[in-house]
Design an enzyme around this catalytic site. Sequence first.
Site, PDB file in Angstrom:
ATOM      1  N   CYS A  14       0.834  -1.210   0.000  1.00 34.99           N
ATOM      2  CA  CYS A  14       0.000   0.000   0.000  1.00 34.99           C
ATOM      3  C   CYS A  14       0.867   1.259   0.000  1.00 34.99           C
ATOM      4  O   CYS A  14       2.058   1.214   0.295  1.00 34.99           O
ATOM      5  CB  CYS A  14      -0.930   0.005   1.208  1.00 34.99           C
ATOM      6  N   CYS A  17       2.369   2.011   3.311  1.00 32.45           N
ATOM      7  CA  CYS A  17       3.515   1.128   3.586  1.00 32.45           C
ATOM      8  C   CYS A  17       4.762   1.636   2.868  1.00 32.45           C
ATOM      9  O   CYS A  17       5.875   1.552   3.392  1.00 32.45           O
ATOM     10  CB  CYS A  17       3.215  -0.302   3.136  1.00 32.45           C
ATOM     11  N   ASP A 394       2.911  23.650 -34.253  1.00 31.85           N
ATOM     12  CA  ASP A 394       3.914  24.043 -35.236  1.00 31.85           C
ATOM     13  C   ASP A 394       3.431  23.467 -36.574  1.00 31.85           C
ATOM     14  O   ASP A 394       2.908  22.354 -36.608  1.00 31.85           O
ATOM     15  CB  ASP A 394       5.268  23.440 -34.845  1.00 31.85           C
TER      16      ASP A 394
END
Length: 700
Positions: A14, A17, A394
Amino acid sequence: MTNEVTYKLQGLSCANCAAKFEKNIREIDTVKDAHVNFAAAKVSVQGEVTIKQLERAGSFDNIKIFEEEETIPEKQAFLTKRENITTIIAFLLLLVGIFMRMTIGTNSPVTISVFILSIVVGGYSLFIAGIKNLFRFYFDMKTLMTIAIIGAALIGEWVEGAIVVLLFALSEALESYSIDKARNSIQTLVNVAPNQASVRRGNEIINLDVKQINVNDVMVIKPGEKIAMDGEVISGKTSINQAAITGESIPVHKTIGDDVFAGTINEEGSIEVRVTKLVQDTTLAKIIHLVEDAQAEKAPAQHFVDRFATYYTPAILILALLIGVIPPLLFGGEWSHWIYLGLATLVVGCPCALIISTPVAIVTAIGNAARHGILIKGGVHLEETGRLNVIAFDKTGTLTKGTPEVTDIIPLSSVDADDVINIAAAIETFSQHPIASAIIRKAKDRQIKPDVAENFQSITGKGAMAVINSNTYYIGNPALFDGIGMEELIPREQISTLQRNGKTAMLLGTEKDIIGIIAVADQVRNTSKNVIDKLKKLGIKNTVMLTGDNQLTADSIAEEIGITDVYADLLPEDKLAKIKEIQSDHSVAMIGDGINDAPALANATVGIAMGGAGTDAALETADVTLMNDDLTKLPYTISLSRKALNIIKQNISFALGLKIIALLLVIPGWLTLWMAIIADVGATLLVVLNSMRLMDSKNI
């Protein structure tokens, strides 16, 4: 400077963690710094440290450490993992306990013993981690759950305690499974290129590990084989499926001199390829590295969540304490009832779902983009792309093919068309300009061998001059001939007619006479109009063309493809100024080739480079890189970013909304421990499953 070493991680479950693991590593005396990439399951460490020390730092989550070059062992099947087996046993014991409760009573020592056994079997690893955290005053989900379960046991709520343990274990298993699925977006990239290749050494062909292959080695690649390394075709011709790099599944024809990339598939002929990059430097390796870095970068929404969680968790702890203590002390409430509600508040208030709400969406979205040949350099750029309302292009090489062709040759003196091309090609032989290349190609097509030019000079922004057969000739735009005093001889009507048709007119002449006009046109890409139409459907109302070409040519192309605003005759610094001007009122993306117009690309809200495959500059400088050299991925990129932005907002709403609803149940005293954990688990699973919608391209 201290060397940085990267390790692979297994078992990182997690985001909380990951933060704790990173903190633990930084506390090792010999470590200068550490950074855990939760998305890629990797850790980078500066300083002297052993794998044993790192595993000790991650022991709270059973994290295993591997060298970056190592292959991580295959994960165990879901039902064979120790923690999942204990969860199943705990569930069966819970069912036995509920049956015994119904038959021999709730307060029977046997019934209570079965519930205690269910709690211990299912929550053993949880309690060990939670109690350690409690003594260190580290309040994460495991700490809060441990307090809640111990509290439930002390007030005799054995069934509730067992249900909470079971639901928590189930949520941990499902969350781990979901995160692994999200991480697969990187793993699929890692597995694209083969680990071995057939290499010609002397007169024999041998199989070598890619780590043993050197630059200039020659790989022999048969039809149907994957290419293991970047290189240049030196023998044979074939079609290559480059989907792994560019996201385009249509095969690309390759012949001698063409570049090929690791991870692509040789579909037809047998070819030999000279290796040009080591395995760690291939385009695919760079893509994987960039995707991992991008997934680790925090988005603005995640910074907000992290700051919020800093105050949110202590606030929940204080609220839970007040709920458990104030009513009994001040209003004569029943201690067991209000302590129970306080414990339920602790559980429901855990910020797990909130913390994971943003990173899991970013991991999934960036992984999805990478599979489609789109590199998004991090959460911040993902969010910015989702907010764009103006796109600036461009012209040359972006909206057009970037390879101009000579369309008209108009003699204006006693010379004929071949003479005009002969003189023009003689001058342009020394130039690197795309228009010069078009003129030289035209001379070759007409089988004209240009005369020899001498004393070539480039005239910046205007054209060039050279001496041919003792005569000085000039070639360039009308401004060049204005500058040498020939403004009265310029055929302005003919030039205007050509420009209105989207062509660039070049004049050829001497200091006394103009002898011809050469018209050149850059061909519009077949996909440009369709892309502009799709952008308008997405709500991009303003599309802008920034070009150094003349206004008439730019207007003609803009009208053809549907561009709304055109700014022509711009130098690179003018393009930068225009981007800054637009940016004062809008969120704007600038799209180019990643090399030219670099200032405008760098200063736009989002810089998008095209044709990044094999182009280091495009890969490294742009915020977003479209790996294939066309615009078709642009609408998809914007749709994906917007979907990710919406899902992040939904996730935060789910995470907070469910908790607020559950907390409101405290007022009438309806909140139970099992309802609290269902709200917490439900929020986490909703967030993860909602984010995983970003894996499905059909939903974008």
